[in-house]
Write an enzyme that holds these catalytic residues in place. Sequence first.
Site, short mmCIF file in Angstrom:
data_model
loop_
_atom_site.label_atom_id
_atom_site.label_comp_id
_atom_site.label_asym_id
_atom_site.label_seq_id
_atom_site.Cartn_x
_atom_site.Cartn_y
_atom_site.Cartn_z
CB CYS A 156 -0.68 -0.05 1.18
SG CYS A 156 -1.57 1.63 1.52
N1 LIG Z 1 -7.40 -1.24 1.72
C1 LIG Z 1 -6.65 -0.25 1.28
O1 LIG Z 1 -6.14 0.51 1.97
C2 LIG Z 1 -6.80 0.20 0.01
C3 LIG Z 1 -7.26 -0.74 -0.93
N2 LIG Z 1 -7.25 -0.36 -2.37
C4 LIG Z 1 -7.58 -1.76 -3.20
O2 LIG Z 1 -7.29 -1.10 -4.67
C5 LIG Z 1 -8.48 -1.78 -5.36
C6 LIG Z 1 -9.15 -0.49 -6.23
O3 LIG Z 1 -9.92 0.15 -5.26
P1 LIG Z 1 -10.74 1.41 -5.83
O4 LIG Z 1 -9.92 2.45 -6.47
O5 LIG Z 1 -11.61 1.88 -4.62
O6 LIG Z 1 -11.67 0.73 -6.81
P2 LIG Z 1 -12.20 1.13 -8.10
O7 LIG Z 1 -11.10 1.71 -9.23
O8 LIG Z 1 -13.15 0.18 -8.85
O9 LIG Z 1 -12.94 2.43 -7.85
C7 LIG Z 1 -14.40 2.31 -7.36
C8 LIG Z 1 -15.22 3.69 -7.45
O10 LIG Z 1 -14.78 4.47 -6.40
C9 LIG Z 1 -14.45 5.66 -6.70
N3 LIG Z 1 -13.37 6.05 -5.83
C10 LIG Z 1 -12.27 5.31 -5.73
N4 LIG Z 1 -11.39 5.83 -4.44
C11 LIG Z 1 -12.36 7.14 -4.28
C12 LIG Z 1 -12.21 7.87 -3.25
N5 LIG Z 1 -10.93 8.02 -2.45
N6 LIG Z 1 -13.05 8.92 -3.29
C13 LIG Z 1 -14.09 8.88 -3.93
N7 LIG Z 1 -14.35 8.06 -4.87
C14 LIG Z 1 -13.50 7.08 -5.01
C15 LIG Z 1 -13.86 5.42 -8.25
O11 LIG Z 1 -13.99 6.53 -8.96
P3 LIG Z 1 -12.50 7.20 -9.47
O12 LIG Z 1 -11.41 6.11 -9.61
O13 LIG Z 1 -12.93 8.04 -10.81
O14 LIG Z 1 -12.19 8.15 -8.16
C16 LIG Z 1 -14.52 4.34 -8.60
O15 LIG Z 1 -15.99 4.87 -9.29
C17 LIG Z 1 -9.41 -2.42 -4.61
O16 LIG Z 1 -9.27 -3.63 -4.69
C18 LIG Z 1 -9.21 -1.89 -3.04
O17 LIG Z 1 -9.34 -2.89 -1.99
C19 LIG Z 1 -6.86 0.63 -2.79
C20 LIG Z 1 -6.33 1.58 -1.92
C21 LIG Z 1 -6.48 1.56 -0.68
N1 LIG Z 2 -3.64 0.85 -0.24
C1 LIG Z 2 -3.69 -0.28 -1.05
N2 LIG Z 2 -3.99 -1.08 -0.20
C2 LIG Z 2 -4.03 -2.11 -0.90
C3 LIG Z 2 -3.74 -2.51 -2.04
N3 LIG Z 2 -3.83 -3.53 -2.60
C4 LIG Z 2 -4.47 -4.37 -1.68
N4 LIG Z 2 -4.23 -3.53 -0.54
C5 LIG Z 2 -4.65 -3.86 0.80
O1 LIG Z 2 -3.71 -4.67 1.51
C6 LIG Z 2 -4.16 -5.89 2.03
C7 LIG Z 2 -3.13 -6.97 2.19
O2 LIG Z 2 -2.22 -6.17 3.13
P1 LIG Z 2 -0.89 -7.13 3.65
O3 LIG Z 2 -0.42 -6.02 4.60
O4 LIG Z 2 -1.47 -8.53 4.28
O5 LIG Z 2 -0.04 -7.41 2.32
C8 LIG Z 2 -5.20 -6.10 1.09
O6 LIG Z 2 -6.19 -7.19 1.70
C9 LIG Z 2 -6.08 -4.81 0.76
O7 LIG Z 2 -7.04 -4.26 1.73
C10 LIG Z 2 -3.37 -1.28 -2.94
O8 LIG Z 2 -2.89 -1.12 -4.16
N5 LIG Z 2 -3.40 -0.16 -2.00
#
Ligand SMILES: NC(=O)C1=CN([C@@H]2O[C@H](COP(=O)(O)OP(=O)(O)OC[C@H]3O[C@@H](n4cnc5c(N)ncnc54)[C@H](OP(=O)(O)O)[C@@H]3O)[C@@H](O)[C@H]2O)C=CC1
Ligand SMILES: Nc1nc2c(ncn2[C@@H]2O[C@H](COP(=O)(O)O)[C@@H](O)[C@H]2O)c(=O)[nH]1
Length: 327
Positions: free
Chosen positions: A175
């Site tokens: 991340c």
């Molecule tokens: N657990 C974590 O800390 C994180 C996990 N991830 C992982 O990365 C993958 C992609 O995630 P994600 O980008 O949400 O999925 P998507 O790319 O499918 O986006 C989902 C929707 O949410 C919008 N969106 C995404 N981020 C935001 C935000 N911060 N505020 C408002 N709207 C938002 C996007 O629009 P637009 O792209 O136009 O904004 C899109 O319409 C997932 O698998 C997720 O679990 C990603 C970051 C953090």
């Molecule tokens: N900020 C982001 N978080 C992400 C992304 N892809 C996955 N994830 C999150 O990390 C955990 C796994 O964490 P780990 O410490 O066990 O390796 C996963 O389940 C998601 O919630 C990303 O691209 N950006």
Amino acid sequence: MENVFDYEDIQLIPAKCIVNSRSECDTTVTLGGHNFKLPVVPANMQTIIDETISVYLAENGYFYIMHRFEPEKRIDFIKMMKSRGLISSISVGVKEEEYSFIEQLAHDQLIPEFITIDIAHGHSNAVIAMIQHIKKHLPTSFVIAGNVGTPEAVRELENAGADATKVGIGPGKVCITKIKTGFGTGGWQLAALRWCAKAASKPIIADGGIRTHGDIAKSIRFGASMVMIGSLFAGHEESPGKTIEKDGKLFKEYFGSASEFQKGEKKNVEGKKMYVEYKGSLQDTLTEMEQDLQSSISYAGGKKLNAIRNVDYVIVKNSIFNGDKIY
Ligand SMILES: NC(=O)C1=CN([C@@H]2O[C@H](COP(=O)(O)OP(=O)(O)OC[C@H]3O[C@@H](n4cnc5c(N)ncnc54)[C@H](OP(=O)(O)O)[C@@H]3O)[C@@H](O)[C@H]2O)C=CC1
Ligand SMILES: Nc1nc2c(ncn2[C@@H]2O[C@H](COP(=O)(O)O)[C@@H](O)[C@H]2O)c(=O)[nH]1
């Protein structure tokens, strides 16, 4: 928030042992009416899980959540799992096409036992609307919604109909959300879990930041029913990431779901790619996790997982490894 801490800052305090062997300790957990061998689920990421691993885990009594990054394969995936009499557990996003996907599942009576809404910022109207849409069309599917990092978010998603919430914004190994945005639970994931768990009336899945098997027990202590893990599952023979060799050593690729490698473009990138050391078979890790967790339960003075919930703990700021580097 006064007491802020993370996994490495905590030690659980042992209670008197009531078993003669660790093998008496029961690591099973119930989620959504199904029993699983461990309170652990590999992350729903493309370098962590695929169809073959999903089948293996389901056949052997472990929970799994298939990722959502090949959306066109999901219907066949559910059909394949159902044809084998296995639980189907899929992920969805929140974009327009996901609404018709849910309607299609309802129309075809292909009802997954578990649906995980997998979004970076889960405390949003988009996720609330998707929970309501799933509950309207597939009322018997168990809905896991996330990711979130606050009690308000847990309460709102639960009130919208989520059956469980997933906690963890930015603590993951690949991340970069914390660096790129300044937000998240990175560095205090365990305290955030405790904060969220106090507000929850339904199960919580702790997601991200697990670096050792002891962190699973700590997650249970601070309120998790299940723990989602990426990096510890990335290095197996079966892991879908590419295998590379460097200086005679094998490594496996592990990339974030919001990385350029996953997205295929450099837009809103919040994840990176790394290589983790190859570590043999998935089952060996699952077995070791079970044994370690059985040991944790024995130290907690019980026979079942819930015993861990009641133990005392101390905060030992950044000192439990005494300088040892194990990850
Ligand atoms: N657990 C974590 O800390 C994180 C996990 N991830 C992982 O990365 C993958 C992609 O995630 P994600 O980008 O949400 O999925 P998507 O790319 O499918 O986006 C989902 C929707 O949410 C919008 N969106 C995404 N981020 C935001 C935000 N911060 N505020 C408002 N709207 C938002 C996007 O629009 P637009 O792209 O136009 O904004 C899109 O319409 C997932 O698998 C997720 O679990 C990603 C970051 C953090
Ligand atoms: N900020 C982001 N978080 C992400 C992304 N892809 C996955 N994830 C999150 O990390 C955990 C796994 O964490 P780990 O410490 O066990 O390796 C996963 O389940 C998601 O919630 C990303 O691209 N950006």
